[in-house]
Design a protein around this motif. Sequence first.
Motif, PDB file in Angstrom:
ATOM      1  N   PRO A 139       0.811  -1.227   0.000  1.00  0.00           N
ATOM      2  CA  PRO A 139       0.000   0.000   0.000  1.00  0.00           C
ATOM      3  C   PRO A 139       0.841   1.272   0.000  1.00  0.00           C
ATOM      4  CG  PRO A 139      -0.850  -1.589   1.592  1.00  0.00           C
ATOM      5  CD  PRO A 139       0.457  -2.119   1.118  1.00  0.00           C
ATOM      6  N   LEU A 140       2.112   1.152   0.401  1.00  0.00           N
ATOM      7  CA  LEU A 140       2.990   2.322   0.455  1.00  0.00           C
ATOM      8  C   LEU A 140       3.732   2.562  -0.853  1.00  0.00           C
ATOM      9  CD1 LEU A 140       4.586   1.747   3.981  1.00  0.00           C
ATOM     10  CD2 LEU A 140       2.648   3.206   3.399  1.00  0.00           C
ATOM     11  N   GLY A 141       3.704   1.580  -1.725  1.00  0.00           N
ATOM     12  CA  GLY A 141       4.440   1.671  -2.976  1.00  0.00           C
ATOM     13  C   GLY A 141       5.192   0.378  -3.242  1.00  0.00           C
ATOM     14  N   LYS A 173      11.675  -3.690 -12.477  1.00  0.00           N
ATOM     15  CA  LYS A 173      10.499  -4.176 -11.759  1.00  0.00           C
ATOM     16  C   LYS A 173       9.700  -3.036 -11.144  1.00  0.00           C
ATOM     17  CE  LYS A 173      12.538  -8.673 -10.688  1.00  0.00           C
ATOM     18  NZ  LYS A 173      12.952  -9.629  -9.633  1.00  0.00           N
ATOM     19  N   GLY A 174      10.151  -1.805 -11.388  1.00  0.00           N
ATOM     20  CA  GLY A 174       9.378  -0.640 -10.953  1.00  0.00           C
ATOM     21  C   GLY A 174       9.555  -0.246  -9.511  1.00  0.00           C
ATOM     22  N   VAL A 175      10.721  -0.526  -8.919  1.00  0.00           N
ATOM     23  CA  VAL A 175      10.927  -0.179  -7.515  1.00  0.00           C
ATOM     24  C   VAL A 175      10.717   1.316  -7.295  1.00  0.00           C
ATOM     25  CG1 VAL A 175      13.434   0.097  -7.797  1.00  0.00           C
ATOM     26  CG2 VAL A 175      12.481  -0.438  -5.544  1.00  0.00           C
ATOM     27  N   GLU A 176       9.972   1.645  -6.251  1.00  0.00           N
ATOM     28  CA  GLU A 176       9.696   3.042  -5.905  1.00  0.00           C
ATOM     29  C   GLU A 176      10.375   3.452  -4.593  1.00  0.00           C
ATOM     30  OE1 GLU A 176       5.279   3.564  -7.894  1.00  0.00           O
ATOM     31  OE2 GLU A 176       5.447   2.659  -5.900  1.00  0.00           O
ATOM     32  N   ILE A 177      10.430   2.495  -3.664  1.00  0.00           N
ATOM     33  CA  ILE A 177      11.107   2.727  -2.385  1.00  0.00           C
ATOM     34  C   ILE A 177      12.229   1.698  -2.286  1.00  0.00           C
ATOM     35  CG2 ILE A 177      10.859   2.813   0.117  1.00  0.00           C
ATOM     36  CD1 ILE A 177       7.908   3.495  -0.320  1.00  0.00           C
ATOM     37  N   TYR A 178      13.430   2.186  -2.472  1.00  0.00           N
ATOM     38  CA  TYR A 178      14.615   1.337  -2.574  1.00  0.00           C
ATOM     39  C   TYR A 178      15.320   1.347  -1.214  1.00  0.00           C
ATOM     40  CZ  TYR A 178      19.096  -0.258  -4.676  1.00  0.00           C
ATOM     41  OH  TYR A 178      20.250  -0.923  -5.014  1.00  0.00           O
ATOM     42  N   CYS A 179      15.338   0.192  -0.546  1.00  0.00           N
ATOM     43  CA  CYS A 179      15.937   0.096   0.786  1.00  0.00           C
ATOM     44  C   CYS A 179      17.367  -0.423   0.675  1.00  0.00           C
ATOM     45  CB  CYS A 179      15.116  -0.834   1.673  1.00  0.00           C
ATOM     46  SG  CYS A 179      13.404  -0.292   1.885  1.00  0.00           S
ATOM     47  N   ALA A 180      18.279   0.246   1.378  1.00  0.00           N
ATOM     48  CA  ALA A 180      19.689  -0.100   1.272  1.00  0.00           C
ATOM     49  C   ALA A 180      20.325  -0.214   2.657  1.00  0.00           C
ATOM     50  CB  ALA A 180      20.430   0.944   0.436  1.00  0.00           C
ATOM     51  N   PRO A 181      20.028  -1.291   3.398  1.00  0.00           N
ATOM     52  CA  PRO A 181      20.725  -1.504   4.676  1.00  0.00           C
ATOM     53  C   PRO A 181      22.199  -1.754   4.413  1.00  0.00           C
ATOM     54  CG  PRO A 181      19.444  -3.435   4.075  1.00  0.00           C
ATOM     55  CD  PRO A 181      19.075  -2.365   3.096  1.00  0.00           C
ATOM     56  N   THR A 182      23.066  -1.230   5.264  1.00  0.00           N
ATOM     57  CA  THR A 182      24.499  -1.296   4.994  1.00  0.00           C
ATOM     58  C   THR A 182      25.298  -1.355   6.283  1.00  0.00           C
ATOM     59  OG1 THR A 182      26.310  -0.194   3.820  1.00  0.00           O
ATOM     60  CG2 THR A 182      24.756   1.219   4.970  1.00  0.00           C
ATOM     61  N   ALA A 183      26.597  -1.558   6.137  1.00  0.00           N
ATOM     62  CA  ALA A 183      27.534  -1.430   7.252  1.00  0.00           C
ATOM     63  C   ALA A 183      28.614  -0.423   6.879  1.00  0.00           C
ATOM     64  CB  ALA A 183      28.165  -2.787   7.575  1.00  0.00           C
ATOM     65  N   ALA A 241      19.290   7.003  -6.244  1.00  0.00           N
ATOM     66  CA  ALA A 241      18.011   7.712  -6.280  1.00  0.00           C
ATOM     67  C   ALA A 241      17.807   8.407  -7.623  1.00  0.00           C
ATOM     68  CB  ALA A 241      17.958   8.733  -5.141  1.00  0.00           C
ATOM     69  N   LEU A 242      18.848   9.062  -8.110  1.00  0.00           N
ATOM     70  CA  LEU A 242      18.759   9.756  -9.403  1.00  0.00           C
ATOM     71  C   LEU A 242      18.671   8.776 -10.554  1.00  0.00           C
ATOM     72  CD1 LEU A 242      21.460  12.513  -8.794  1.00  0.00           C
ATOM     73  CD2 LEU A 242      19.019  12.922  -9.201  1.00  0.00           C
ATOM     74  N   GLU A 243      19.454   7.727 -10.502  1.00  0.00           N
ATOM     75  CA  GLU A 243      19.498   6.741 -11.574  1.00  0.00           C
ATOM     76  C   GLU A 243      18.171   6.007 -11.711  1.00  0.00           C
ATOM     77  OE1 GLU A 243      22.904   3.628 -12.638  1.00  0.00           O
ATOM     78  OE2 GLU A 243      21.756   3.008 -10.864  1.00  0.00           O
ATOM     79  N   GLY A 244      17.633   5.553 -10.566  1.00  0.00           N
ATOM     80  CA  GLY A 244      16.417   4.742 -10.605  1.00  0.00           C
ATOM     81  C   GLY A 244      15.134   5.532 -10.520  1.00  0.00           C
ATOM     82  N   GLY A 245      15.220   6.843 -10.258  1.00  0.00           N
ATOM     83  CA  GLY A 245      13.999   7.624 -10.089  1.00  0.00           C
ATOM     84  C   GLY A 245      13.157   7.085  -8.951  1.00  0.00           C
ATOM     85  N   CYS A 246      13.815   6.820  -7.820  1.00  0.00           N
ATOM     86  CA  CYS A 246      13.125   6.207  -6.686  1.00  0.00           C
ATOM     87  C   CYS A 246      13.604   6.849  -5.390  1.00  0.00           C
ATOM     88  CB  CYS A 246      13.401   4.703  -6.646  1.00  0.00           C
ATOM     89  SG  CYS A 246      15.155   4.265  -6.669  1.00  0.00           S
ATOM     90  N   PHE A 247      12.833   6.642  -4.344  1.00  0.00           N
ATOM     91  CA  PHE A 247      13.279   7.056  -3.010  1.00  0.00           C
ATOM     92  C   PHE A 247      14.271   6.022  -2.488  1.00  0.00           C
ATOM     93  CE2 PHE A 247       9.207   9.228  -3.362  1.00  0.00           C
ATOM     94  CZ  PHE A 247       9.509  10.483  -2.860  1.00  0.00           C
ATOM     95  N   VAL A 248      15.330   6.480  -1.866  1.00  0.00           N
ATOM     96  CA  VAL A 248      16.326   5.576  -1.295  1.00  0.00           C
ATOM     97  C   VAL A 248      16.357   5.758   0.215  1.00  0.00           C
ATOM     98  CG1 VAL A 248      18.779   5.037  -1.139  1.00  0.00           C
ATOM     99  CG2 VAL A 248      17.741   5.463  -3.367  1.00  0.00           C
TER     100      VAL A 248
END
Length: 226
Positions: free
Chosen positions: A24-26, A48-58, A72-79
Amino acid sequence: MPTALERIIWGFGDGSTIPVFETPLGKIGAAIYWENKMPLLRMAMYAKGVEIYCAPTADSREVWQASMTHIALEGGCFVLSANQFCRRKHYPPPPEYVFSSVVCADGNAIISPSGVILAGPNYEGEALISADLDLGDIARAKFDFDVVGHYSRPEILSLSVKDHPKKQKNLYRVRVGMTLLTWQLALTPKEVACVPAFHLCLSNRGLCFHSIFHFIFNQSCWLLHF
């Protein structure tokens, strides 16, 4: 995709493990740590149309923020990039551990499809950051640049993704001294029989030990001989 010595413990995922979920959030997808540096993996998620791109990292280096802004710029998505904040006191006591007072400095951030930093990056301590996401920003960003849309050249460039599950490889048990490790290796028993020896480099307390060892395949176990 495990990094460096992580490959001693963890195996490799297949194409079925990079989904983008309708919520429901995207449309939400994720890549972990340096998987985010893999262009073809990112491209598969964009397709696949990702809109909210999650990037957990260390990775708490400042250069990580440049990668997140680029995605964010490349994929046109929120990171949404999430990391840990931990100090030396959070680690075991042996004096051999040499860390600064801050071991991992966080760097959590939320970035818009136009590259605007909406929250963070936080380097000050444990914190919860938040931002309001306007999914209309995605359409506005892709009107300008759409990596899988009007800016793509499918007649020249294409990506093939094998997203079906693969048959799991066998689990092998390896005994190193008193430690028993279980490895999920990209080798079948027949392939193992073709590998006579490896060169092992062990690092312990800053010293490097080199040993020649042989893997002896015996049903479901490998025996490690020094």
